[in-house]
Design a protein around this motif. Structure first.
Motif, PDB file in Angstrom:
ATOM      1  N   THR A  39       0.825  -1.214   0.000  1.00 36.92           N
ATOM      2  CA  THR A  39       0.000   0.000   0.000  1.00 36.92           C
ATOM      3  C   THR A  39       0.859   1.264   0.000  1.00 36.92           C
ATOM      4  N   GLU A  40       2.165   1.077  -0.112  1.00 33.90           N
ATOM      5  CA  GLU A  40       3.128   2.186  -0.134  1.00 33.90           C
ATOM      6  C   GLU A  40       3.038   3.052   1.112  1.00 33.90           C
ATOM      7  N   SER A  41       2.762   2.407   2.263  1.00 32.96           N
ATOM      8  CA  SER A  41       2.648   3.131   3.524  1.00 32.96           C
ATOM      9  C   SER A  41       3.903   2.994   4.377  1.00 32.96           C
ATOM     10  N   THR A  42       5.057   2.925   3.727  1.00 41.55           N
ATOM     11  CA  THR A  42       6.303   2.775   4.482  1.00 41.55           C
ATOM     12  C   THR A  42       7.041   4.098   4.653  1.00 41.55           C
ATOM     13  N   THR A  43       6.514   5.161   4.075  1.00 45.71           N
ATOM     14  CA  THR A  43       7.098   6.496   4.215  1.00 45.71           C
ATOM     15  C   THR A  43       6.050   7.421   4.819  1.00 45.71           C
ATOM     16  N   PRO A  44       6.484   8.527   5.419  1.00 45.88           N
ATOM     17  CA  PRO A  44       5.493   9.478   5.952  1.00 45.88           C
ATOM     18  C   PRO A  44       4.487   9.932   4.892  1.00 45.88           C
ATOM     19  N   ALA A  45       4.965  10.227   3.686  1.00 45.53           N
ATOM     20  CA  ALA A  45       4.052  10.672   2.618  1.00 45.53           C
ATOM     21  C   ALA A  45       3.098   9.547   2.208  1.00 45.53           C
ATOM     22  N   GLY A  46       3.603   8.327   2.135  1.00 49.79           N
ATOM     23  CA  GLY A  46       2.767   7.181   1.774  1.00 49.79           C
ATOM     24  C   GLY A  46       1.693   6.895   2.810  1.00 49.79           C
ATOM     25  N   ILE A  47       2.051   7.038   4.085  1.00 43.25           N
ATOM     26  CA  ILE A  47       1.068   6.833   5.164  1.00 43.25           C
ATOM     27  C   ILE A  47      -0.033   7.880   5.057  1.00 43.25           C
ATOM     28  N   GLU A  48       0.384   9.113   4.876  1.00 41.67           N
ATOM     29  CA  GLU A  48      -0.596  10.193   4.768  1.00 41.67           C
ATOM     30  C   GLU A  48      -1.531   9.965   3.574  1.00 41.67           C
ATOM     31  N   GLU A  49      -0.973   9.585   2.442  1.00 44.53           N
ATOM     32  CA  GLU A  49      -1.780   9.340   1.250  1.00 44.53           C
ATOM     33  C   GLU A  49      -2.734   8.165   1.461  1.00 44.53           C
ATOM     34  N   ASN A  50      -2.273   7.123   2.143  1.00 45.92           N
ATOM     35  CA  ASN A  50      -3.093   5.936   2.356  1.00 45.92           C
ATOM     36  C   ASN A  50      -4.330   6.233   3.200  1.00 45.92           C
ATOM     37  N   TYR A  51      -4.194   7.120   4.182  1.00 49.12           N
ATOM     38  CA  TYR A  51      -5.322   7.403   5.076  1.00 49.12           C
ATOM     39  C   TYR A  51      -6.075   8.677   4.724  1.00 49.12           C
ATOM     40  N   LEU A  52      -5.396   9.647   4.122  1.00 46.74           N
ATOM     41  CA  LEU A  52      -6.037  10.924   3.798  1.00 46.74           C
ATOM     42  C   LEU A  52      -6.401  11.056   2.326  1.00 46.74           C
ATOM     43  N   GLY A  53      -5.970  10.097   1.512  1.00 46.14           N
ATOM     44  CA  GLY A  53      -6.306  10.120   0.095  1.00 46.14           C
ATOM     45  C   GLY A  53      -5.359  10.981  -0.720  1.00 46.14           C
ATOM     46  N   ASN A  54      -5.578  10.941  -2.022  1.00 43.52           N
ATOM     47  CA  ASN A  54      -4.749  11.736  -2.945  1.00 43.52           C
ATOM     48  C   ASN A  54      -5.612  12.336  -4.073  1.00 43.52           C
ATOM     49  N   GLU A  55      -6.849  12.635  -3.763  1.00 46.65           N
ATOM     50  CA  GLU A  55      -7.768  13.144  -4.793  1.00 46.65           C
ATOM     51  C   GLU A  55      -7.254  14.400  -5.474  1.00 46.65           C
ATOM     52  N   ASP A  56      -6.443  15.203  -4.788  1.00 47.39           N
ATOM     53  CA  ASP A  56      -5.946  16.462  -5.342  1.00 47.39           C
ATOM     54  C   ASP A  56      -4.732  16.271  -6.245  1.00 47.39           C
ATOM     55  N   ASP A  57      -4.149  15.082  -6.231  1.00 42.95           N
ATOM     56  CA  ASP A  57      -2.941  14.814  -7.023  1.00 42.95           C
ATOM     57  C   ASP A  57      -3.331  14.268  -8.396  1.00 42.95           C
ATOM     58  N   GLU A  58      -3.238  15.110  -9.403  1.00 44.88           N
ATOM     59  CA  GLU A  58      -3.624  14.706 -10.756  1.00 44.88           C
ATOM     60  C   GLU A  58      -2.651  13.695 -11.371  1.00 44.88           C
ATOM     61  N   ASP A  59      -1.424  13.623 -10.847  1.00 39.54           N
ATOM     62  CA  ASP A  59      -0.407  12.723 -11.384  1.00 39.54           C
ATOM     63  C   ASP A  59      -0.388  11.365 -10.691  1.00 39.54           C
ATOM     64  N   ALA A  60      -1.287  11.132  -9.752  1.00 42.80           N
ATOM     65  CA  ALA A  60      -1.295   9.868  -9.000  1.00 42.80           C
ATOM     66  C   ALA A  60      -1.634   8.703  -9.919  1.00 42.80           C
ATOM     67  N   GLU A  61      -0.890   7.617  -9.766  1.00 41.74           N
ATOM     68  CA  GLU A  61      -1.151   6.415 -10.563  1.00 41.74           C
ATOM     69  C   GLU A  61      -2.437   5.730 -10.132  1.00 41.74           C
ATOM     70  N   GLU A  62      -2.704   5.777  -8.854  1.00 41.91           N
ATOM     71  CA  GLU A  62      -3.886   5.129  -8.299  1.00 41.91           C
ATOM     72  C   GLU A  62      -4.627   6.133  -7.423  1.00 41.91           C
ATOM     73  N   MET A  63      -5.915   6.282  -7.650  1.00 45.86           N
ATOM     74  CA  MET A  63      -6.717   7.218  -6.882  1.00 45.86           C
ATOM     75  C   MET A  63      -7.035   6.622  -5.514  1.00 45.86           C
ATOM     76  N   LYS A  64      -6.756   7.377  -4.461  1.00 46.76           N
ATOM     77  CA  LYS A  64      -7.075   6.952  -3.096  1.00 46.76           C
ATOM     78  C   LYS A  64      -7.920   8.031  -2.449  1.00 46.76           C
ATOM     79  N   PHE A  65      -8.895   7.595  -1.667  1.00 40.19           N
ATOM     80  CA  PHE A  65      -9.797   8.529  -1.000  1.00 40.19           C
ATOM     81  C   PHE A  65      -9.571   8.498   0.498  1.00 40.19           C
ATOM     82  N   LYS A  66      -9.889   9.614   1.157  1.00 43.92           N
ATOM     83  CA  LYS A  66      -9.751   9.691   2.612  1.00 43.92           C
ATOM     84  C   LYS A  66     -10.661   8.649   3.250  1.00 43.92           C
ATOM     85  N   LYS A  67     -10.113   7.929   4.208  1.00 43.63           N
ATOM     86  CA  LYS A  67     -10.886   6.900   4.909  1.00 43.63           C
ATOM     87  C   LYS A  67     -11.944   7.573   5.769  1.00 43.63           C
TER      88      LYS A  67
END
Length: 172
Positions: A39-67
């Motif tokens: 889930t790429e949650s091994t870095t601070p940024a990856g953890i944040e993305e995993n739980y808070l989502g990345n809807e604002d990142d247009e370059d994201a390979e996989e869309m993640k939403f805030k839990k």
């Protein structure tokens, strides 16, 4: 009651049972770490993305939403309960090994602090305190180090008991 070094004096069959348990427990623990890596949650940024989502990142390979709140409470609840049981059982075995008392104290108390910091930190980060992502990474690494140390200590003393036996206690 004398418990320091009791594990190596257990009968061979009981030591084999304990070693098998710790081995299977370790397969489960490290499989969980593989999931975290996936889930790429091994870095601070990856953890944040995993739980808070990345809807604002247009370059994201996989869309993640805030839990959602229920999902976060379920994650925190189940992980704190299950990890507490894992470290309670492993810690009980650590106290039966022959090792310095301060090492045993560290290996058995630290994981409980890391559980609270890791999963409480995830919840606090999700709640808006984003610098907790660094605490989550640090406490997660420390938890894994103490798990690994504890498992190796128990397995080693189960497999090579003659090296650790205390005089006056014999194997049956």
């Amino acid at each position: 009651m004398r418990y320091n070094g009791l594990l190596p004096s257990f009968p061979k069959e009981l030591r084999f049972f304990i070693a098998t348990f710790v081995f299977v427990l370790s397969v489960g623990y490290f499989t969980g770490l593989l999931f975290i890596q996936e889930t790429e949650s091994t870095t601070p940024a990856g953890i944040e993305e995993n739980y808070l989502g990345n809807e604002d990142d247009e370059d994201a390979e996989e869309m993640k939403f805030k839990k959602g709140n229920r999902e976060m409470l379920t994650i925190v609840h189940t992980h704190i309960l299950s990890m507490s049981l894992i470290f309670f059982l492993l810690g009980g075995l650590v106290w039966l090994t022959k090792a310095p008392k301060k090492l045993k104290l560290f290996l058995t108390i630290e994981p409980f602090l890391s559980i609270i910091l890791t999963f409480g930190g995830i919840y606090l980060m999700w709640s808006g305190i984003d610098w907790f992502r660094y605490i989550v990474v640090f406490s997660g690494i420390l938890m894994t180090i103490t798990y690994t140390g504890s498992a190796i200590l128990v397995l080693w003393q189960c497999m090579f008991p003659k090296t650790f036996k205390i005089s006056g206690i014999s194997s049956r």
